[in-house]
Each structure stands twice: as structure tokens, then as C-alpha cells.
Design a protein around this motif. Sequence first.
Motif, short mmCIF file in Angstrom:
data_model
loop_
_atom_site.label_atom_id
_atom_site.label_comp_id
_atom_site.label_asym_id
_atom_site.label_seq_id
_atom_site.Cartn_x
_atom_site.Cartn_y
_atom_site.Cartn_z
N PHE A 170 32.02 41.10 37.53
CA PHE A 170 32.95 42.19 37.88
C PHE A 170 33.91 41.74 38.96
CE2 PHE A 170 34.11 45.98 40.31
CZ PHE A 170 34.53 46.84 39.30
N ALA A 171 33.38 41.11 40.01
CA ALA A 171 34.22 40.65 41.12
C ALA A 171 35.22 39.60 40.67
CB ALA A 171 33.35 40.11 42.24
N SER A 172 34.78 38.72 39.78
CA SER A 172 35.67 37.67 39.29
C SER A 172 36.81 38.24 38.47
CB SER A 172 34.86 36.68 38.45
OG SER A 172 35.71 35.73 37.83
N VAL A 173 36.50 39.17 37.57
CA VAL A 173 37.52 39.77 36.71
C VAL A 173 38.60 40.47 37.54
CG1 VAL A 173 37.93 41.60 35.01
CG2 VAL A 173 36.01 40.02 34.72
N PHE A 174 38.18 41.19 38.58
CA PHE A 174 39.12 41.98 39.36
C PHE A 174 39.57 41.29 40.66
CE2 PHE A 174 37.05 45.13 36.67
CZ PHE A 174 38.16 45.85 36.22
N LYS A 175 39.17 40.02 40.82
CA LYS A 175 39.52 39.26 42.03
C LYS A 175 39.23 40.07 43.30
CE LYS A 175 42.95 36.12 40.06
NZ LYS A 175 42.04 34.96 40.20
N ALA A 176 38.02 40.57 43.35
CA ALA A 176 37.61 41.41 44.48
C ALA A 176 37.43 40.56 45.74
CB ALA A 176 36.29 42.11 44.15
N PRO A 177 37.82 41.08 46.89
CA PRO A 177 37.67 40.34 48.16
C PRO A 177 36.24 40.39 48.68
CG PRO A 177 38.67 42.47 48.60
CD PRO A 177 38.53 42.36 47.09
N VAL A 178 35.32 39.72 47.98
CA VAL A 178 33.92 39.76 48.34
C VAL A 178 33.37 38.34 48.37
CG1 VAL A 178 33.31 40.18 45.91
CG2 VAL A 178 31.62 40.64 47.70
#
Length: 353
Positions: A170-178
Motif C-alpha cells: 500500500f505504501a509503495s503504490v501511494f508513495k506514502a511518507p513512511v
Amino acid sequence: MKFPIFQIVDENGRLVNERYSSQMTKELAKQFYYHMVRIRQFDRKAVSLQRQGRLGTYAPFAGQEASQVGSALALEKDDWIFPTYRDHGAALTFGAGMARTYLYWNGRVEGCVPEEGKKIFPPAVPIATQIPHAAGAAIAEKWKGTSNAVIAYFGDGATSEGDFHEGLNFASVFKAPVLFFNQNNGFAISVPVKKQMNSKTIAQKSVAYDIPGIRVDGNDIFAVYFQTKAWLDRARSGEGPALIEAVTWRAGAHTTADDPGKYRDQPESEAIGKRRDPILRVERFMKLNGFWDEDWAKSVTEEATNEVEQAVKEMENFPKPNVHDLFDHVFDQPTWNIANQKAQYLQFIGEGV
């Protein structure tokens, strides 16, 4: 070999990465030493309180101080942390209250409430469940247009859970700042890493999600701090998440209800922990560079001890728990079966509904 362990200061306190020499200041070393001593005093006291029956079952983090302090100090004040049940050292460093943290280990709901203005998720006891939550909070910050970042803490055992993979995807798809911060302490309770995965490293699991994967010496606080800060800054800039594997060692038991001697050579484990001790490493570094002050070090220990004792007094003088808390915070609006349970229990203790 594709995922070498990044190190700045070795076990003997020697600088092995000259690139960071100008940033290795006395002030920074003192800051690291102070916070690690502080949380170690907290940890030792918690174990002692549990053995005396004054605290519930407790998860010690002895040996992992560098991973927790180094990563937490790299955060900005408006960032988020999503800890596990073993990351109270990181939470304390980030600004969690010490008395409230002891309350958490006494089973009090108040122990899950962070200090005003601090974005600290309640410690996740189910393994890896906080990882998708962290990814979600990060994407929310991105959509709101903030520069806030998120750290999700988890152990090696969490990488065997579906939530780990779902969160990273999920974080990779949306380029989340995590930043996904793994503390590989060698064991998922009694199961060693080599028995729970065929991967040579945890960092390499990043490849499947096309995000960076980095291994650091988790007992080298300088390496942890500078790498965490760099990858958090990258996340803030919009380039997306990363996975850090901090290779450390759990010197003691999984929890105070565990007997590690049943599944490993405990004297050998304690010897490894002593050799890799992150606080001794900073002390050696300071001595080699003329930063060490014996009187100052004693004052740090005394200050931490006094803070711990005061927090214990505050925890033990806290008002008695409200029995209604068992039922009132499960859902926003109590369901019929919880309402019935509450009525039956209150009738049993003679309180009435």
C-alpha cells in the motif's frame, strides 16, 4: 552482499566511516548517551517491578536501546510513531510520559493515551497489525499536504505476517511518507530468524515492492540515527517509503513470562549482548575522542534514576481503575452483547447499571 550492514562506529568505539566524522560531535554523543541510559533505567525498573508483583507482564528491550533512541531522535515533532509492545524506549524518547508508560504495563487504558500534541499510536500487541495503520496515516498526511512522516516499528517475526506485506504494498503504490523500521533481534519469541524465513536478510523483502531496503548495525546509534534521518527526509520529499533492517540482539527474555534458556544458550546470549552493548559503544567512542566526563556520566544515571522513581510513585498513586473502561471503549456505541456483559458484571459486583 547486496544488503551489507551499514556501520559508523564499531564495537570498540572506533569511527569506521569517515564520511560522518564532521557530524560526530560531543553534543550529539552526549545526547545519545543520555537517552539510552534513561530508557535502560526505565527498563530495569520495569523488570524489577514485575518481579515484585507491582507491574504486569513486561516486554524488556535491553540491548535494543540504540535502535530505538537513534530512530526516535531522527523524527520531527509532528511526525507519527507506530510502536509495538517492545518499543516503549522509542516512545519515551519521542516524548511519551514515563508514568503513563508504566500505567500501560499495569493494564491501564490511560497508558495508551499519548502526551498532548504527540502522535503516538497505542502499542500494538497483535503482530504487524500497526503496519497498515502506519501506511494509512502516512498517506493521509500526504493528502493533507503536510511534511510529516511516519515510522512503523516491528520485529523480525512481523515480516512473516500478511499485514507486513499489505502495508508495504500500500505504501509503495501511494508513495506514502513512511519508514518501515524493523528491529531484527534474532528471535520471534522462541523461533530464530533462520527457522521462520528463507531470506538471507529482511531488507531484501523491499525488492518486491520496489522500495529501498537498508541494513544497519542496530547497536550503532550513530548509524541508526543518520540512516533513519536520511530516509525520513527522502520520504518527506515525496519519494516514498523505505525499509530499514536494524540488526540488533535481544539479550534477555521475550517477556517476563518467558524462559529463553529453553530455546537458546542464555549465557552465550548475555555475552553477545554485553559485547554489542550500545551504551558501552558510545562510552568507548567518547573516551577515544576526549568527550568522556565521569562526573557527567554519573549525573546522567542519577537524573534518570530519579525520574524513574518519581514516575513509579506517580503510577502507583494514580486513581484506581474505572471498571466501566472494560466495556465503554470497545466500540464508539456499545453493542447489545457488550451492554449485557456490562450489566451482568455490575450486578455481580453490586454496583448496579
